[in-house]
Design an enzyme around this catalytic site. Structure first.
Site, PDB file in Angstrom:
ATOM      1  N   HIS A  90       0.843  -1.204   0.000  1.00  0.00           N
ATOM      2  CA  HIS A  90       0.000   0.000   0.000  1.00  0.00           C
ATOM      3  C   HIS A  90       0.881   1.257   0.000  1.00  0.00           C
ATOM      4  CE1 HIS A  90      -2.953  -2.741   2.318  1.00  0.00           C
ATOM      5  NE2 HIS A  90      -3.552  -2.484   1.179  1.00  0.00           N
ATOM      6  N   ARG A  93      -2.280  -5.711  -8.734  1.00  0.00           N
ATOM      7  CA  ARG A  93      -1.212  -6.683  -8.450  1.00  0.00           C
ATOM      8  C   ARG A  93      -1.177  -7.699  -9.591  1.00  0.00           C
ATOM      9  NH1 ARG A  93      -3.425  -8.207  -2.819  1.00  0.00           N
ATOM     10  NH2 ARG A  93      -5.258  -7.835  -4.089  1.00  0.00           N
ATOM     11  N   SER A 120      -3.284  -7.815   3.163  1.00  0.00           N
ATOM     12  CA  SER A 120      -3.335  -7.622   4.617  1.00  0.00           C
ATOM     13  C   SER A 120      -3.618  -8.936   5.329  1.00  0.00           C
ATOM     14  CB  SER A 120      -4.406  -6.588   4.964  1.00  0.00           C
ATOM     15  OG  SER A 120      -4.095  -5.365   4.354  1.00  0.00           O
ATOM     16  N   LYS A 178     -15.879  -7.251   6.634  1.00  0.00           N
ATOM     17  CA  LYS A 178     -14.650  -7.830   7.175  1.00  0.00           C
ATOM     18  C   LYS A 178     -14.632  -7.626   8.688  1.00  0.00           C
ATOM     19  CE  LYS A 178     -11.857  -7.380   2.992  1.00  0.00           C
ATOM     20  NZ  LYS A 178     -10.646  -6.833   2.355  1.00  0.00           N
TER      21      LYS A 178
HETATM   22  N1  COA Z   1      -0.234  -4.038  -1.684  1.00  0.00           N
HETATM   23  C1  COA Z   1      -0.559  -4.948  -0.767  1.00  0.00           C
HETATM   24  N2  COA Z   1      -1.796  -5.391  -0.550  1.00  0.00           N
HETATM   25  C2  COA Z   1      -2.763  -4.874  -1.318  1.00  0.00           C
HETATM   26  C3  COA Z   1      -2.502  -3.932  -2.317  1.00  0.00           C
HETATM   27  C4  COA Z   1      -1.169  -3.507  -2.479  1.00  0.00           C
HETATM   28  N3  COA Z   1      -0.823  -2.617  -3.392  1.00  0.00           N
HETATM   29  N4  COA Z   1      -3.657  -3.625  -2.918  1.00  0.00           N
HETATM   30  C5  COA Z   1      -4.616  -4.343  -2.312  1.00  0.00           C
HETATM   31  N5  COA Z   1      -4.056  -5.102  -1.360  1.00  0.00           N
HETATM   32  C6  COA Z   1      -4.737  -6.067  -0.497  1.00  0.00           C
HETATM   33  C7  COA Z   1      -5.572  -5.419   0.568  1.00  0.00           C
HETATM   34  O1  COA Z   1      -4.836  -5.261   1.767  1.00  0.00           O
HETATM   35  C8  COA Z   1      -6.699  -6.416   0.735  1.00  0.00           C
HETATM   36  O2  COA Z   1      -6.276  -7.417   1.617  1.00  0.00           O
HETATM   37  P1  COA Z   1      -7.337  -8.237   2.501  1.00  0.00           P
HETATM   38  O3  COA Z   1      -8.440  -8.674   1.580  1.00  0.00           O
HETATM   39  O4  COA Z   1      -6.525  -9.340   2.993  1.00  0.00           O
HETATM   40  O5  COA Z   1      -7.812  -7.269   3.555  1.00  0.00           O
HETATM   41  C9  COA Z   1      -6.843  -7.068  -0.638  1.00  0.00           C
HETATM   42  O6  COA Z   1      -5.629  -6.819  -1.291  1.00  0.00           O
HETATM   43  C10 COA Z   1      -7.964  -6.515  -1.457  1.00  0.00           C
HETATM   44  O7  COA Z   1      -7.759  -5.114  -1.608  1.00  0.00           O
HETATM   45  P2  COA Z   1      -8.962  -4.139  -1.867  1.00  0.00           P
HETATM   46  O8  COA Z   1      -9.743  -4.645  -3.015  1.00  0.00           O
HETATM   47  O9  COA Z   1      -8.433  -2.749  -1.962  1.00  0.00           O
HETATM   48  O10 COA Z   1      -9.869  -4.367  -0.601  1.00  0.00           O
HETATM   49  P3  COA Z   1     -10.066  -3.457   0.615  1.00  0.00           P
HETATM   50  O11 COA Z   1     -10.913  -4.198   1.581  1.00  0.00           O
HETATM   51  O12 COA Z   1      -8.765  -2.965   1.147  1.00  0.00           O
HETATM   52  O13 COA Z   1     -10.860  -2.168   0.028  1.00  0.00           O
HETATM   53  C11 COA Z   1     -12.816  -1.047  -0.893  1.00  0.00           C
HETATM   54  C12 COA Z   1     -12.013  -2.339  -0.748  1.00  0.00           C
HETATM   55  C13 COA Z   1     -13.018  -0.361   0.417  1.00  0.00           C
HETATM   56  C14 COA Z   1     -12.065  -0.080  -1.813  1.00  0.00           C
HETATM   57  C15 COA Z   1     -14.163  -1.472  -1.553  1.00  0.00           C
HETATM   58  O14 COA Z   1     -14.664  -2.586  -0.846  1.00  0.00           O
HETATM   59  C16 COA Z   1     -15.197  -0.379  -1.496  1.00  0.00           C
HETATM   60  O15 COA Z   1     -15.135   0.595  -2.238  1.00  0.00           O
HETATM   61  N6  COA Z   1     -16.155  -0.531  -0.568  1.00  0.00           N
HETATM   62  C17 COA Z   1     -17.221   0.428  -0.349  1.00  0.00           C
HETATM   63  C18 COA Z   1     -18.539  -0.099  -0.879  1.00  0.00           C
HETATM   64  C19 COA Z   1     -18.721   0.330  -2.299  1.00  0.00           C
HETATM   65  O16 COA Z   1     -18.580   1.489  -2.660  1.00  0.00           O
HETATM   66  N7  COA Z   1     -19.081  -0.636  -3.161  1.00  0.00           N
HETATM   67  C20 COA Z   1     -19.287  -0.352  -4.555  1.00  0.00           C
HETATM   68  C21 COA Z   1     -17.996  -0.412  -5.337  1.00  0.00           C
HETATM   69  S1  COA Z   1     -17.543  -2.099  -5.600  1.00  0.00           S
END
Ligand code: COA
Length: 161
Positions: free
Chosen positions: A18, A91, A129, A42
């Site tokens: 991140h 990724r 994560s 989560k």
């Molecule tokens: N380096 C390391 N890890 C990374 C990464 C990076 N560059 N990019 C993503 N990851 C990891 C994250 O830590 C996460 O790990 P986890 O699932 O073990 O917690 C995983 O990859 C997935 O990442 P991400 O898709 O960004 O999930 P998130 O839970 O961190 O965030 C939101 C997701 C919040 C952006 C998304 O759920 C959201 O927008 N939610 C709001 C509801 C909404 O608007 N919905 C409509 C749109 S779909």
């Protein structure tokens, strides 16, 4: 023009993957809001307040970076902040379908939203994560993947031997 962007995520915890995305996005925009979601899907190890605190401390020297919590739709948060560029880290190729779907949904919710995907550094391709939480629970060395403050915080939670 004043360019601002949002990087939303759970950050439970923030990892070097991140941080790599944040440092690169910081160079591209005048302001970057790191938006920490209170994600009802989560069950986090760190409370939203703890996640915000860890991230704020890491970027306290940057006058471009703000850290905020939010709940609900990212599109609603974007509207509230009047900031319609969403940063995403790509990724493996397997991320693409999900990112494509998210960007379509977000644009359907608000056509002003654009998603900007930055390619994750190869070092962090397979990092997430939950992988960090799992490695920590087995007592593995995670110092290559997270900042010291996160290691310390995981230890304090009893999540790192
Ligand atoms: N380096 C390391 N890890 C990374 C990464 C990076 N560059 N990019 C993503 N990851 C990891 C994250 O830590 C996460 O790990 P986890 O699932 O073990 O917690 C995983 O990859 C997935 O990442 P991400 O898709 O960004 O999930 P998130 O839970 O961190 O965030 C939101 C997701 C919040 C952006 C998304 O759920 C959201 O927008 N939610 C709001 C509801 C909404 O608007 N919905 C409509 C749109 S779909």
């Amino acid at each position: 023009m004043y360019n601002k962007a949002i990087y939303a995520g759970s950050f439970d915890p923030i990892t070097n993957g991140h941080i790599d995305i944040i440092r690169r996005a910081e160079k591209l925009f005048d302001k970057l809001i790191i938006a920490v979601i209170r994600n009802p899907e989560k069950d986090p190890v760190f409370t939203i307040e703890e996640r915000i605190e860890l991230i704020t401390e890491l970027f306290k020297s940057s006058n471009k970076i703000e850290v905020e919590g939010f709940e609900g739709l990212t599109a609603e948060f974007a509207k509230k902040k009047d900031s319609f560029t969403l940063i995403r880290g790509l990724r493996a190729v397997s991320d693409f379908d999900y990112e494509f779907q998210m960007s379509q949904i977000n644009r359907a919710l608000d056509p002003r939203i654009e998603s900007v995907c930055l390619m994750t550094d190869a070092k962090y391709l397979y990092l997430s994560s939950s992988l960090i939480r799992q490695l920590a629970s087995y007592g593995a060395n995670i110092s290559e993947f997270v900042p010291k403050s996160v290691e310390t915080a995981l230890k304090a939670k009893g999540h790192l031997k």
